[in-house]
Design an enzyme around this catalytic site. Sequence first.
Site, short mmCIF file in Angstrom:
data_model
loop_
_atom_site.label_atom_id
_atom_site.label_comp_id
_atom_site.label_asym_id
_atom_site.label_seq_id
_atom_site.Cartn_x
_atom_site.Cartn_y
_atom_site.Cartn_z
CG HIS A 52 12.66 21.36 6.00
ND1 HIS A 52 12.53 22.33 5.03
CD2 HIS A 52 13.99 21.05 6.02
CE1 HIS A 52 13.70 22.58 4.49
NE2 HIS A 52 14.61 21.82 5.07
CG ASP A 82 9.50 23.78 4.15
OD1 ASP A 82 9.50 23.40 5.33
OD2 ASP A 82 10.51 23.76 3.42
CB SER A 161 16.81 24.54 4.53
OG SER A 161 16.83 23.54 3.55
#
Length: 307
Positions: A52, A82, A161
Amino acid sequence: MSDIDQDALDAYSRVVSSVARAVTPQVASITLRRGNGSAVVFDDAHLLTNAHVIGSGDSGTVTFSDGAETPFRVIGADPLSDLAVISTEAHGKEPARLGNADDLVVGQLVVAVGSPLGLSGSVTAGVVSALGRSLPVQQGKASRVIEDVIQTDAALNPGNSGGALADASGRVVGISTALAGVGLGLAVPVNPTTRRIIDTLLVEGRVRRAYLGIVGVPAPLPEDVAARTGQHAGLRIVDVVRSGPADRAGLHTGDLILTVAREEVADAQGIQRRLFGEVIGTPLPITVLRNGAMVDVFATPTELPVG
C-alpha cells in the site's frame, strides 16, 4: 523507585537501544510522487516494504538514516499480503536479519523502526499485544483480508508503514503497517510464507493466488474426533461463494475443514499457505467433518483475480 525496579528499567533500555543501533541502519525512508513510507534492507540491492506504500508507483527515492540517498524501482507488489519488493543500486548497507514471527508469543518485547510522519530513524518499543489478527484491505474494487497480522502497542503512525518490527535479538519479525490508522500498531508477519512471497516477487514480480471461495473461522474439534485424529482444531466454513470452486466441489456452510492437500488446517492462514499459483487448476483433496462423519471432496482452485 526500588533498586530492583531501576535495574529492570535499565535492562529494558539496554535491550531497546541495542536493537535500535542494529536495526536503524537497515531501515530507510522511501519517497514516491504520491507519498512516503519506510522499507527494510534484506539483501545487497533489495528492500521490503508495504504494497500500500508503493500503490501504483513504479519508482522513487530511498534515504538511509545516515543521509545517503539512492533511486529505487519497484520489482513487484502483492496486495493480499501487503508486501512489496523494491530494487536500488548497491547501497552498502548490511541486510537485516529476518526472524520468524511464528515463534512470537503475546507479551514479548518488540521494537519498531521507521519514518513516522517523515521523521526517519524513529524508534518505538512495546510488546506483542495479540497474534493472528485479520486486517481488511481494499484491493481495487474488491475487499480482501490480510490474515495472521501481528498487533503491538508500539506506536505506529503514517510513515512507519514498511518499516521494521524487530524482536529483542534484532531480528525483523514483522513489516509494520499503519493501514488500520493511528493508535493501532499492526505488522505483517515475517515467516516462511512471507519468505516465499518475497522470493516469488523477486522472480516474477507478482504472486499468483489460488481461490476456493470460502470464508471460515477456527473451531475446536469434538473430543472424540480429536482423540481419534490427534488434531484439536479445524476451520469452520461460515460462507461459501456461490458457483465458486468450493461450492462446485460440494462444500457447505457448517462443514469443519480438517485437512487440505492431506495437511492439517486449523485456521485461514493454514489454507492460504497452500493456495499459491502452482495449485491453480489442480484438484485438491479436502477432508471435512459434516454431521459427525468424515467427508472427502476434491476442489479445483481457480486463479484469484487481481483488483
